[in-house]
Enzyme design. Structure first.
Site, short mmCIF file in Angstrom:
data_model
loop_
_atom_site.label_atom_id
_atom_site.label_comp_id
_atom_site.label_asym_id
_atom_site.label_seq_id
_atom_site.Cartn_x
_atom_site.Cartn_y
_atom_site.Cartn_z
N SER A 62 -21.13 2.33 28.29
CA SER A 62 -20.80 2.61 29.70
C SER A 62 -19.33 2.37 29.99
O SER A 62 -18.58 1.88 29.15
CB SER A 62 -21.71 1.77 30.62
OG SER A 62 -21.06 0.65 31.13
N LEU A 64 -15.51 1.90 30.64
CA LEU A 64 -14.28 2.15 29.88
C LEU A 64 -14.57 2.48 28.42
O LEU A 64 -13.93 3.37 27.84
CB LEU A 64 -13.34 0.94 29.99
CG LEU A 64 -12.00 1.05 29.28
CD1 LEU A 64 -11.19 2.23 29.81
CD2 LEU A 64 -11.19 -0.23 29.44
N SER A 194 -7.89 -8.36 30.59
CA SER A 194 -7.89 -8.07 32.02
C SER A 194 -6.63 -8.71 32.60
O SER A 194 -6.06 -9.63 32.00
CB SER A 194 -9.13 -8.70 32.67
OG SER A 194 -8.95 -8.85 34.06
N TYR A 207 -15.02 -15.90 33.86
CA TYR A 207 -14.45 -14.62 33.42
C TYR A 207 -12.97 -14.78 33.08
O TYR A 207 -12.51 -14.38 32.01
CB TYR A 207 -14.66 -13.57 34.52
CG TYR A 207 -14.14 -12.19 34.18
CD1 TYR A 207 -14.73 -11.43 33.17
CD2 TYR A 207 -13.07 -11.62 34.89
CE1 TYR A 207 -14.26 -10.14 32.87
CE2 TYR A 207 -12.60 -10.35 34.60
CZ TYR A 207 -13.20 -9.62 33.59
OH TYR A 207 -12.74 -8.35 33.29
N LYS A 211 -11.02 -14.43 29.44
CA LYS A 211 -9.95 -13.45 29.21
C LYS A 211 -8.63 -14.16 28.85
O LYS A 211 -7.85 -13.62 28.08
CB LYS A 211 -9.77 -12.55 30.44
CG LYS A 211 -10.98 -11.64 30.71
CD LYS A 211 -11.22 -10.65 29.57
CE LYS A 211 -12.31 -9.64 29.88
NZ LYS A 211 -12.55 -8.70 28.79
N THR A 242 -16.18 0.90 37.36
CA THR A 242 -17.25 0.91 36.34
C THR A 242 -18.43 0.05 36.81
O THR A 242 -18.46 -0.38 37.97
CB THR A 242 -16.73 0.31 35.00
OG1 THR A 242 -16.46 -1.08 35.23
CG2 THR A 242 -15.49 1.00 34.50
N1 LIG Z 1 -14.04 -2.74 35.45
C1 LIG Z 1 -12.96 -3.46 35.68
O1 LIG Z 1 -12.51 -3.63 36.83
C2 LIG Z 1 -12.23 -4.08 34.53
C3 LIG Z 1 -12.78 -4.18 33.27
N2 LIG Z 1 -12.09 -4.81 32.28
C4 LIG Z 1 -12.70 -4.98 30.97
O2 LIG Z 1 -13.09 -3.75 30.43
C5 LIG Z 1 -14.15 -3.95 29.49
C6 LIG Z 1 -15.22 -2.90 29.71
O3 LIG Z 1 -15.87 -3.16 30.93
P1 LIG Z 1 -16.32 -2.01 31.93
O4 LIG Z 1 -16.36 -0.72 31.26
O5 LIG Z 1 -15.51 -2.15 33.13
O6 LIG Z 1 -17.78 -2.51 32.31
P2 LIG Z 1 -19.23 -1.91 32.00
O7 LIG Z 1 -20.19 -2.90 32.56
O8 LIG Z 1 -19.32 -0.52 32.48
O9 LIG Z 1 -19.32 -1.92 30.42
C7 LIG Z 1 -19.47 -3.09 29.71
C8 LIG Z 1 -19.91 -2.78 28.30
O10 LIG Z 1 -20.05 -4.01 27.57
C9 LIG Z 1 -21.30 -4.02 26.93
N3 LIG Z 1 -21.86 -5.38 26.79
C10 LIG Z 1 -22.05 -6.29 27.76
N4 LIG Z 1 -22.62 -7.38 27.25
C11 LIG Z 1 -22.79 -7.16 25.93
C12 LIG Z 1 -23.36 -7.92 24.86
N5 LIG Z 1 -23.86 -9.15 25.04
N6 LIG Z 1 -23.37 -7.38 23.62
C13 LIG Z 1 -22.89 -6.15 23.41
N7 LIG Z 1 -22.35 -5.37 24.38
C14 LIG Z 1 -22.32 -5.88 25.62
C15 LIG Z 1 -22.20 -3.20 27.84
O11 LIG Z 1 -23.29 -2.76 27.08
P3 LIG Z 1 -24.80 -2.71 27.64
O12 LIG Z 1 -24.99 -1.29 28.02
O13 LIG Z 1 -25.59 -3.11 26.50
O14 LIG Z 1 -24.87 -3.64 28.81
C16 LIG Z 1 -21.26 -2.08 28.26
O15 LIG Z 1 -21.23 -1.09 27.29
C17 LIG Z 1 -14.62 -5.40 29.67
O16 LIG Z 1 -14.10 -6.19 28.64
C18 LIG Z 1 -13.99 -5.80 30.99
O17 LIG Z 1 -13.76 -7.16 31.09
C19 LIG Z 1 -10.84 -5.30 32.47
C20 LIG Z 1 -10.25 -5.20 33.68
C21 LIG Z 1 -10.88 -4.58 34.80
C1 LIG Z 2 6.79 -11.07 44.45
C2 LIG Z 2 5.60 -10.75 45.29
C3 LIG Z 2 4.33 -10.93 44.52
C4 LIG Z 2 3.16 -10.79 45.40
C5 LIG Z 2 1.93 -11.21 44.69
C6 LIG Z 2 0.80 -11.31 45.62
C7 LIG Z 2 -0.41 -11.85 44.96
C8 LIG Z 2 -1.52 -10.88 45.02
C9 LIG Z 2 -2.69 -11.35 44.26
C10 LIG Z 2 -3.27 -10.21 43.56
C11 LIG Z 2 -4.48 -10.64 42.79
C12 LIG Z 2 -4.89 -9.48 41.97
C13 LIG Z 2 -6.15 -9.76 41.21
C14 LIG Z 2 -6.43 -8.62 40.31
C15 LIG Z 2 -7.66 -8.87 39.55
C16 LIG Z 2 -7.97 -7.76 38.63
O1 LIG Z 2 -7.39 -6.71 38.63
O2 LIG Z 2 -8.98 -8.00 37.78
C17 LIG Z 2 -9.41 -6.99 36.91
C18 LIG Z 2 -10.80 -7.34 36.49
O3 LIG Z 2 -11.01 -7.78 35.37
C19 LIG Z 2 -11.85 -7.14 37.50
O4 LIG Z 2 -12.97 -7.92 37.25
P1 LIG Z 2 -13.89 -8.41 38.50
O5 LIG Z 2 -15.14 -8.86 37.86
O6 LIG Z 2 -13.14 -9.51 39.15
O7 LIG Z 2 -14.10 -7.23 39.38
#
Ligand SMILES: NC(=O)C1=CN([C@@H]2O[C@H](COP(=O)(O)OP(=O)(O)OC[C@H]3O[C@@H](n4cnc5c(N)ncnc54)[C@H](OP(=O)(O)O)[C@@H]3O)[C@@H](O)[C@H]2O)C=CC1
Ligand SMILES: CCCCCCCCCCCCCCCC(=O)OCC(=O)COP(=O)(O)O
Length: 325
Positions: A62, A64, A194, A207, A211, A242
């Site tokens: 799923s 990314l 992340s 989380y 990371k 996602t």
């Molecule tokens: N979405 C966002 O905002 C962000 C995402 N990321 C990172 O991107 C990556 C992908 O996440 P994203 O696509 O967003 O999320 P999804 O939930 O869409 O995908 C997560 C994937 O990880 C797999 N997974 C979860 N747990 C396990 C496990 N125990 N064993 C094997 N596979 C597992 C899931 O498989 P299954 O189908 O089996 O559950 C799925 O394929 C992650 O590392 C996430 O931290 C980073 C920054 C932002």
């Molecule tokens: C010089 C001026 C600087 C101003 C900075 C202001 C501070 C703003 C704070 C912004 C926080 C951003 C957080 C972003 C978090 C993020 O993108 O996470 C990605 C993920 O992994 C998302 O996972 P989640 O499970 O939290 O949805």
């Protein structure tokens, strides 16, 4: 005496004269040309690097990971797709092989199902992965889960589950595949971290910790693997639209089940996958794929930590008030 307006236009004319009468214009076009050529060369080299490369992608069922599978497949990579859900992987492979959207020679992907929280399964999976095409060129550690909760309410079991999925699982798989890469003096490990691997925001302790650990581990690995010419790329995206939020676990381990507004407003996984492909093709070492504010927050954390901590405390107060946590 010329008026200020006249002086301004006189200056403009003189500047234009200078530009056209000297070598500045040809120099400017020359630089732009060289830059364009450099970018084109980089692009061609990236494509050649990925064509026929054996690429393993975890979490390909799923979000990314699924989109990464599509873009790596389209440039001719030999894929090994990993996940827990075999049916979802089979469906993805059917979709990939049925599409004729690319002109390059494509390869039928393999699939390997295993759970990253099961250390025994990871060792067996690594052996199975190596058998698919005989080696691994690029491992994309993408699978992960998120978490929402207050530290005081969260059981250590929840912290462990997040760490096992996002940190111990990926590093175990990496360690299991490294010896074969070292032997060949060739390989590339990618970690999808992340922005929260660089800054911690409230109610994401497990989380963000997983990371941060990922960032630290793969930074060490990069230094240690240089002698074997093995590349390490850490990618830190901001919000992506996602299932990460809906599948996140909460303080008691139950499923969060809500797609947050921040997730909905996040970037499309299709676009992020393209950026991942480009970063891997260019063998980048550390990449932030986020909007301006989160990217600035990373620098703020380093340059003015006091201010950053105050902002996060205020964010925690606001969130506590709105969610009553
Ligand atoms: N979405 C966002 O905002 C962000 C995402 N990321 C990172 O991107 C990556 C992908 O996440 P994203 O696509 O967003 O999320 P999804 O939930 O869409 O995908 C997560 C994937 O990880 C797999 N997974 C979860 N747990 C396990 C496990 N125990 N064993 C094997 N596979 C597992 C899931 O498989 P299954 O189908 O089996 O559950 C799925 O394929 C992650 O590392 C996430 O931290 C980073 C920054 C932002
Ligand atoms: C010089 C001026 C600087 C101003 C900075 C202001 C501070 C703003 C704070 C912004 C926080 C951003 C957080 C972003 C978090 C993020 O993108 O996470 C990605 C993920 O992994 C998302 O996972 P989640 O499970 O939290 O949805």
């Amino acid at each position: 005496m010329a008026s200020p307006a006249n002086r301004k236009s006189l200056l403009k004319v003189k500047a234009m004269d200078f530009i056209t009468s000297t070598a500045i214009l040809p120099l400017l076009f020359g630089c732009l040309g060289i830059f364009g050529l450099f970018r084109l060369l980089q692009w061609v080299r990236g494509k050649a690097y990925l064509r026929n490369a054996v690429v393993v992608i975890t979490g390909a069922t799923s979000g990314l990971g699924r989109e990464c599978a599509k873009v790596f497949y389209a440039v001719g990579a030999k894929l090994v797709l990993c996940g827990r859900n075999g049916e979802a992987l089979e469906e993805l492979i059917r979709e990939l092989t049925a599409s004729h959207a690319t002109k390059v020679q494509t390869h039928k992907p393999y699939m390997v199902t295993f759970d990253l929280t099961d250390p025994g399964a990871i060792v067996a999976a690594a052996a199975e992965i190596l058998q698919c095409f005989g080696c691994v060129d690029i491992l994309v550690n993408n699978a992960g889960i998120s978490y929402r909760g207050a530290i005081v309410d969260t059981t250590v079991d929840v912290d462990k589950r997040v760490m096992e999925t996002n940190y111990f699982g990926p590093i175990a798989l990496t360690k299991a595949l490294l010896p074969s890469m070292i032997k060949r003096r060739q390989g590339h490990i990618v970690a999808i971290s992340s922005i929260q691997g660089k800054i911690s925001i409230p109610f994401r302790s497990a989380y963000a910790a997983s990371k941060h650990a990922t960032q630290a581990f793969f930074d060490c690995l990069r230094a240690e693997m240089e002698q074997y010419e093995i590349e390490v790329t850490v990618i830190s995206p901001g919000y992506i639209h996602t299932n990460l939020s809906v599948n996140a676990i909460t303080a008691d381990g139950s499923r969060y089940g809500v797609t947050d507004k921040t997730t909905v407003q996040g970037r499309s996984p299709v676009e992020v996958a393209q950026d991942v492909l480009a970063a891997v093709g260019k063998k980048k070492k550390d990449v932030i794929l986020a909007d301006v504010l989160p990217s600035l927050a990373v620098y703020l954390r380093t340059l003015a930590p006091g201010l950053f901590f105050s902002l996060m405390a205020s964010r925690a107060r606001k969130e506590r008030k709105s969610k009553n946590v």
